[in-house]
Write a protein that holds these residues in place. Structure first.
Motif, mmCIF file in Angstrom:
data_model
loop_
_atom_site.group_PDB
_atom_site.id
_atom_site.type_symbol
_atom_site.label_atom_id
_atom_site.label_comp_id
_atom_site.label_asym_id
_atom_site.label_seq_id
_atom_site.Cartn_x
_atom_site.Cartn_y
_atom_site.Cartn_z
ATOM 1 N N GLY A 49 0.826 -1.206 0.000
ATOM 2 C CA GLY A 49 0.000 0.000 0.000
ATOM 3 C C GLY A 49 0.855 1.248 0.000
ATOM 4 O O GLY A 49 2.081 1.195 0.051
ATOM 5 N N GLY A 50 0.192 2.344 -0.033
ATOM 6 C CA GLY A 50 0.861 3.630 0.008
ATOM 7 C C GLY A 50 -0.166 4.684 0.342
ATOM 8 O O GLY A 50 -1.365 4.482 0.170
ATOM 9 N N ARG A 51 0.306 5.782 0.876
ATOM 10 C CA ARG A 51 -0.646 6.841 1.212
ATOM 11 C C ARG A 51 0.033 8.206 1.125
ATOM 12 O O ARG A 51 1.241 8.321 1.212
ATOM 13 N N VAL A 52 -0.819 9.180 0.949
ATOM 14 C CA VAL A 52 -0.392 10.569 0.927
ATOM 15 C C VAL A 52 -0.988 11.221 2.154
ATOM 16 O O VAL A 52 -2.203 11.187 2.348
ATOM 17 N N GLU A 53 -0.130 11.780 2.999
ATOM 18 C CA GLU A 53 -0.608 12.503 4.177
ATOM 19 C C GLU A 53 -0.521 13.988 3.876
ATOM 20 O O GLU A 53 0.556 14.515 3.654
ATOM 21 N N TYR A 62 4.645 11.483 1.599
ATOM 22 C CA TYR A 62 4.325 10.247 0.899
ATOM 23 C C TYR A 62 4.926 9.064 1.644
ATOM 24 O O TYR A 62 6.079 9.108 2.058
ATOM 25 N N LYS A 63 4.124 8.017 1.784
ATOM 26 C CA LYS A 63 4.565 6.822 2.493
ATOM 27 C C LYS A 63 4.288 5.597 1.629
ATOM 28 O O LYS A 63 3.283 5.529 0.925
ATOM 29 N N LEU A 64 5.194 4.646 1.719
ATOM 30 C CA LEU A 64 5.089 3.400 0.974
ATOM 31 C C LEU A 64 5.100 2.260 1.983
ATOM 32 O O LEU A 64 5.994 2.179 2.814
ATOM 33 N N GLU A 65 4.090 1.403 1.923
ATOM 34 C CA GLU A 65 3.979 0.270 2.835
ATOM 35 C C GLU A 65 4.536 -0.968 2.137
ATOM 36 O O GLU A 65 4.086 -1.329 1.053
ATOM 37 N N LEU A 66 5.515 -1.600 2.784
ATOM 38 C CA LEU A 66 6.223 -2.724 2.179
ATOM 39 C C LEU A 66 6.227 -3.933 3.102
ATOM 40 O O LEU A 66 6.197 -3.800 4.316
ATOM 41 N N ALA A 67 6.300 -5.137 2.486
ATOM 42 C CA ALA A 67 6.457 -6.392 3.225
ATOM 43 C C ALA A 67 7.472 -7.244 2.475
ATOM 44 O O ALA A 67 7.478 -7.275 1.250
ATOM 45 N N TRP A 68 8.360 -7.930 3.233
ATOM 46 C CA TRP A 68 9.396 -8.753 2.614
ATOM 47 C C TRP A 68 9.911 -9.773 3.612
ATOM 48 O O TRP A 68 9.869 -9.557 4.811
ATOM 49 N N PRO A 69 10.400 -10.892 3.097
ATOM 50 C CA PRO A 69 11.064 -11.859 3.974
ATOM 51 C C PRO A 69 12.567 -11.569 4.007
ATOM 52 O O PRO A 69 13.165 -11.211 2.992
ATOM 53 N N ASP A 70 13.187 -11.721 5.172
ATOM 54 C CA ASP A 70 14.636 -11.516 5.235
ATOM 55 C C ASP A 70 15.355 -12.812 4.860
ATOM 56 O O ASP A 70 14.736 -13.779 4.407
ATOM 57 N N SER A 88 5.779 10.970 -7.298
ATOM 58 C CA SER A 88 5.096 11.397 -8.529
ATOM 59 C C SER A 88 5.227 10.360 -9.636
ATOM 60 O O SER A 88 4.395 10.301 -10.539
ATOM 61 N N GLU A 89 6.263 9.516 -9.544
ATOM 62 C CA GLU A 89 6.433 8.456 -10.539
ATOM 63 C C GLU A 89 5.565 7.238 -10.251
ATOM 64 O O GLU A 89 5.135 6.560 -11.177
ATOM 65 N N ILE A 90 5.347 6.928 -8.979
ATOM 66 C CA ILE A 90 4.668 5.676 -8.644
ATOM 67 C C ILE A 90 3.234 5.856 -8.165
ATOM 68 O O ILE A 90 2.481 4.884 -8.100
ATOM 69 N N VAL A 96 -1.003 3.683 -5.337
ATOM 70 C CA VAL A 96 0.337 3.278 -5.758
ATOM 71 C C VAL A 96 0.219 2.348 -6.954
ATOM 72 O O VAL A 96 -0.533 1.381 -6.918
ATOM 73 N N MET A 97 0.968 2.644 -7.987
ATOM 74 C CA MET A 97 0.972 1.833 -9.192
ATOM 75 C C MET A 97 2.265 1.026 -9.275
ATOM 76 O O MET A 97 2.959 1.043 -10.289
ATOM 77 N N LEU A 98 2.583 0.308 -8.213
ATOM 78 C CA LEU A 98 3.828 -0.441 -8.126
ATOM 79 C C LEU A 98 3.547 -1.719 -7.342
ATOM 80 O O LEU A 98 2.884 -1.682 -6.304
ATOM 81 N N ASP A 99 4.010 -2.853 -7.843
ATOM 82 C CA ASP A 99 3.788 -4.127 -7.151
ATOM 83 C C ASP A 99 4.938 -4.492 -6.230
ATOM 84 O O ASP A 99 4.729 -5.005 -5.140
#
Length: 177
Positions: A49-53, A62-70, A88-90, A96-99
Motif C-alpha cells: 500500500g501507500g498513502r499521501v498525508e 508520501y509513504k510506501l507500505e512494504l512487506a518482505w522476507p529476510d 510522482s512516478e509511482i 500506488v501503481m507499483l507491485d
C-alpha cells in the motif's frame, strides 16, 4: 509591522543555532542513506500500500507500505517515507501503481534503516539541499542579527535624542515671557 520585525529579529537569533543543528541532522541522514546503499543487502519487497498525508499549509508526505522476507525467511513489514519526486512516478492520484520495490537494509541491524533503492539518489540530494539550507540559515542569522540589533539601537538612540531636543525647545519657549 513593528511586531513582525521584532519576530524576525528573534528568528534570526534562533537561526544561528537551529540552522547548524538542521544541517548536522541532514548530513547524518545523508550519510546513513549512503551507507545503507553501499553496505546494505538488497531485497525485493512487495508493495502492500501507500498513502499521501496532507498537512496544513499544503505540504504532502508520501509513504510506501512494504512487506518482505529476510534471509532467514522471517516476514517483515514497514512503512517508509519516500521523496515527492519518486512518489510522482509511482502514485496515480492517491493510489500506488507499483507491485514490488527493491529495498536495502543492513542485515546486522534488525531495527536499522531501510532505503527504497530507486528513491535513494533523490533522498540523498534532498538531504544535501537541506544541509546547505541549514548552513545558509546559520550564516544569515550570524551576520544579520547583530546588524539588526545595531540598527535598532541606533534608531532608539535617535528617537531619544529627538525627544530630548523637543523637550528642550518646549522648556525654552516656556521660560521666555
Amino acid at each position: 509591522m513593528i511586531q513582525w520585525l521584532w519576530q524576525l529579529k528573534w528568528a534570526l537569533v534562533i537561526a544561528i543555532f537551529a540552522g547548524p543543528a538542521f544541517a548536522y541532522y541532514s548530513y547524518k541522514n545523508e550519510q546513513r542513506i549512503d551507507h545503507v546503499m553501499r553496505e546494505g543487502a538488497p531485497f525485493t519487497a512487495v508493495v502492500t500500500g501507500g498513502r499521501v498525508e496532507r498537512h496544513r499549509r499544503g505540504a504532502d508526505e508520501y509513504k510506501l507500505e512494504l512487506a518482505w522476507p529476510d534471509a532467514n525467511g522471517q516476514q517483515h513489514a514497514e512503512t517508509l517515507n519516500i521523496s515527492s519526486d519518486y512518489a510522482s512516478e509511482i502514485f496515480q492520484g492517491d493510489y500506488v501503481m507499483l507491485d514490488t520495490a527493491e529495498i536495502r537494509y543492513l542485515a546486522s541491524e534488525t531495527d536499522g534503516p531501510l532505503v527504497v533503492a530507486a528513491d535513494a539518489p533523490r533522498q540523498i540530494a534532498n538531504q544535501h539541499t537541506n544541509m546547505l539550507l541549514g548552513i545558509a540559515a546559520g550564516i544569515a542569522g550570524l551576520i544579520l542579527s547583530p546588524v539588526w540589533f545595531w540598527v535598532e539601537a541606533r534608531r532608539k538612540k535617535k528617537d531619544e535624542e529627538e525627544i530630548e531636543e523637543e523637550l528642550a525647545r518646549i522648556r525654552s519657549s516656556q521660560a521666555q515671557p
